[in-house]
Design a protein around this motif. Sequence first.
Motif, short mmCIF file in Angstrom:
data_model
loop_
_atom_site.label_atom_id
_atom_site.label_comp_id
_atom_site.label_asym_id
_atom_site.label_seq_id
_atom_site.Cartn_x
_atom_site.Cartn_y
_atom_site.Cartn_z
N LYS A 1 0.82 -1.21 0.00
CA LYS A 1 0.00 0.00 0.00
C LYS A 1 0.86 1.26 0.00
O LYS A 1 0.54 2.23 -0.69
CB LYS A 1 -0.95 0.00 1.21
CG LYS A 1 -2.06 -1.04 1.11
CD LYS A 1 -2.97 -0.96 2.31
CE LYS A 1 -4.08 -1.99 2.23
NZ LYS A 1 -4.98 -1.95 3.41
N SER A 2 1.95 1.26 0.79
CA SER A 2 2.80 2.44 0.84
C SER A 2 3.49 2.66 -0.50
O SER A 2 3.69 3.81 -0.92
CB SER A 2 3.84 2.29 1.96
OG SER A 2 4.66 1.16 1.73
N THR A 3 3.86 1.58 -1.18
CA THR A 3 4.49 1.71 -2.50
C THR A 3 3.52 2.31 -3.50
O THR A 3 3.87 3.21 -4.27
CB THR A 3 4.96 0.33 -3.00
OG1 THR A 3 5.88 -0.21 -2.06
CG2 THR A 3 5.65 0.46 -4.36
N ILE A 4 2.29 1.81 -3.50
CA ILE A 4 1.27 2.34 -4.41
C ILE A 4 1.01 3.81 -4.13
O ILE A 4 0.93 4.62 -5.06
CB ILE A 4 -0.03 1.53 -4.28
CG1 ILE A 4 0.14 0.14 -4.90
CG2 ILE A 4 -1.20 2.25 -4.95
CD1 ILE A 4 -1.06 -0.76 -4.73
N LEU A 5 0.90 4.17 -2.85
CA LEU A 5 0.64 5.56 -2.50
C LEU A 5 1.78 6.46 -2.95
O LEU A 5 1.57 7.57 -3.45
CB LEU A 5 0.43 5.69 -1.00
CG LEU A 5 0.07 7.10 -0.49
CD1 LEU A 5 -1.20 7.61 -1.16
CD2 LEU A 5 -0.09 7.08 1.02
N PHE A 6 3.03 5.97 -2.81
CA PHE A 6 4.17 6.76 -3.24
C PHE A 6 4.11 7.03 -4.74
O PHE A 6 4.29 8.16 -5.19
CB PHE A 6 5.47 6.03 -2.90
CG PHE A 6 6.68 6.63 -3.59
CD1 PHE A 6 7.25 7.81 -3.13
CD2 PHE A 6 7.23 6.00 -4.70
CE1 PHE A 6 8.34 8.36 -3.78
CE2 PHE A 6 8.32 6.55 -5.34
CZ PHE A 6 8.89 7.73 -4.88
N VAL B 1 0.03 5.81 -15.52
CA VAL B 1 1.06 4.99 -16.15
C VAL B 1 1.63 3.88 -15.26
O VAL B 1 2.14 2.88 -15.77
CB VAL B 1 2.22 5.87 -16.67
CG1 VAL B 1 1.71 6.82 -17.74
CG2 VAL B 1 2.87 6.66 -15.54
N TYR B 2 1.56 4.03 -13.95
CA TYR B 2 2.12 3.02 -13.07
C TYR B 2 1.30 1.72 -13.13
O TYR B 2 0.08 1.74 -13.04
CB TYR B 2 2.16 3.55 -11.63
CG TYR B 2 2.64 2.55 -10.61
CD1 TYR B 2 3.92 2.00 -10.69
CD2 TYR B 2 1.82 2.14 -9.57
CE1 TYR B 2 4.37 1.09 -9.76
CE2 TYR B 2 2.25 1.23 -8.63
CZ TYR B 2 3.53 0.70 -8.73
OH TYR B 2 3.95 -0.20 -7.81
N LYS B 3 2.01 0.59 -13.28
CA LYS B 3 1.32 -0.69 -13.37
C LYS B 3 1.29 -1.38 -12.01
O LYS B 3 2.14 -1.15 -11.15
CB LYS B 3 2.02 -1.60 -14.39
CG LYS B 3 1.91 -1.11 -15.82
CD LYS B 3 2.46 -2.14 -16.79
CE LYS B 3 2.26 -1.68 -18.22
NZ LYS B 3 2.73 -2.67 -19.20
N VAL B 4 0.30 -2.25 -11.85
CA VAL B 4 0.23 -3.10 -10.66
C VAL B 4 0.50 -4.54 -11.08
O VAL B 4 0.32 -4.91 -12.25
CB VAL B 4 -1.14 -2.98 -9.97
CG1 VAL B 4 -1.31 -1.62 -9.36
CG2 VAL B 4 -2.27 -3.29 -10.92
N LEU C 1 -3.12 -1.21 -15.38
CA LEU C 1 -2.68 0.05 -14.82
C LEU C 1 -3.32 0.30 -13.46
O LEU C 1 -4.43 -0.14 -13.19
CB LEU C 1 -3.02 1.20 -15.77
CG LEU C 1 -2.35 1.14 -17.15
CD1 LEU C 1 -2.69 2.38 -17.96
CD2 LEU C 1 -0.84 0.99 -17.05
N PHE C 2 -2.61 1.06 -12.66
CA PHE C 2 -3.03 1.35 -11.29
C PHE C 2 -4.37 2.08 -11.23
O PHE C 2 -5.15 1.90 -10.31
CB PHE C 2 -1.93 2.20 -10.63
CG PHE C 2 -2.31 2.82 -9.33
CD1 PHE C 2 -2.30 2.08 -8.16
CD2 PHE C 2 -2.68 4.16 -9.25
CE1 PHE C 2 -2.64 2.66 -6.95
CE2 PHE C 2 -3.02 4.74 -8.05
CZ PHE C 2 -3.00 3.99 -6.90
N HIS C 3 -4.64 2.92 -12.22
CA HIS C 3 -5.76 3.85 -12.14
C HIS C 3 -6.20 4.19 -13.55
O HIS C 3 -5.38 4.34 -14.45
CB HIS C 3 -5.28 5.10 -11.39
CG HIS C 3 -6.16 6.31 -11.50
ND1 HIS C 3 -5.68 7.59 -11.31
CD2 HIS C 3 -7.47 6.47 -11.79
CE1 HIS C 3 -6.66 8.47 -11.47
NE2 HIS C 3 -7.75 7.80 -11.76
N GLY C 4 -7.50 4.28 -13.77
CA GLY C 4 -7.98 4.71 -15.08
C GLY C 4 -9.35 5.36 -14.98
O GLY C 4 -10.14 5.03 -14.10
#
Length: 264
Positions: free
Chosen positions: A2-7, A151-154, A232-235
């Motif tokens: 979670k902290s990585t995603i938030l960063f 752009v960040y992938k999960v 992607l993390f968000h769309g």
Amino acid sequence: MKSTILFFFTLQAIINDVNLVVATSPKKDRHVCRGGDFKSDTIRKNRDSAFNKLVALIKNSSYHGFLHVQAGDKPEEQVSMTFLCAPAIGKARCECGVKDTFNYLLKSCPKQNEGVAWDIYFYFNVMVRYSTGRKILSVLDDWAWYSFPFVYKVSAIALEKTMDSFGSKLKEQAAGGDANQKYANGSVNYDGEEFKLHVAVQCTPDITKAVCIKCLSKASTEIRNCCTSKPLFHGRTFSTNCYIWYMHINIFDVPITFDPESCS
């Protein structure tokens, strides 16, 4: 995790200037114009008048996140205008976003007979559109779509499948709303509880249940193509009548701050 995603989200928000509060956000290609240039200065005046009516109604009527107004006497010069905000953000925040989005729309479509623009904030979206000489209330328009991928992938292996399944449930909920509001949101765990997906969907409430589902179904295809198939993390995907938005941070519990003085 979670902290990585938030960063990464915060970093990308800084890069893209996605707003964490209601302040003016830079916009690029978040609009569509069509219909050629209008010839009459009366149409420009009617467009300005329609916007003024819209802002006055936001201030003075019950807030549901959507309104429609018209200005002008002659049918061929009459301007229709709508906006769409999420219902939970409240009228003051929506009004600020509508003003900013309309100003951007004027710069992007200065003399076109039709135009739509979207603005993107951390916890909500705004749409403003207008049309000259034709009805837009209770009409599904399919001429303008815009997708905003993050752009960040999960590392999730079931994002697309989860989004398709959960999104279908939310589409039914939103479409089942009334003439004031067609909106739904929710969260779901997936990939063995490692990931949690947060999704919001909304239609303009002037369209019917069947038409709302039709709009959101196309939005599902668009968001699959731009985002969940990556993964992607968000769309977010928008049209003139609906949108679908997903994220891996809980957008529904974000502390909301708003300074009216920040509104342009």
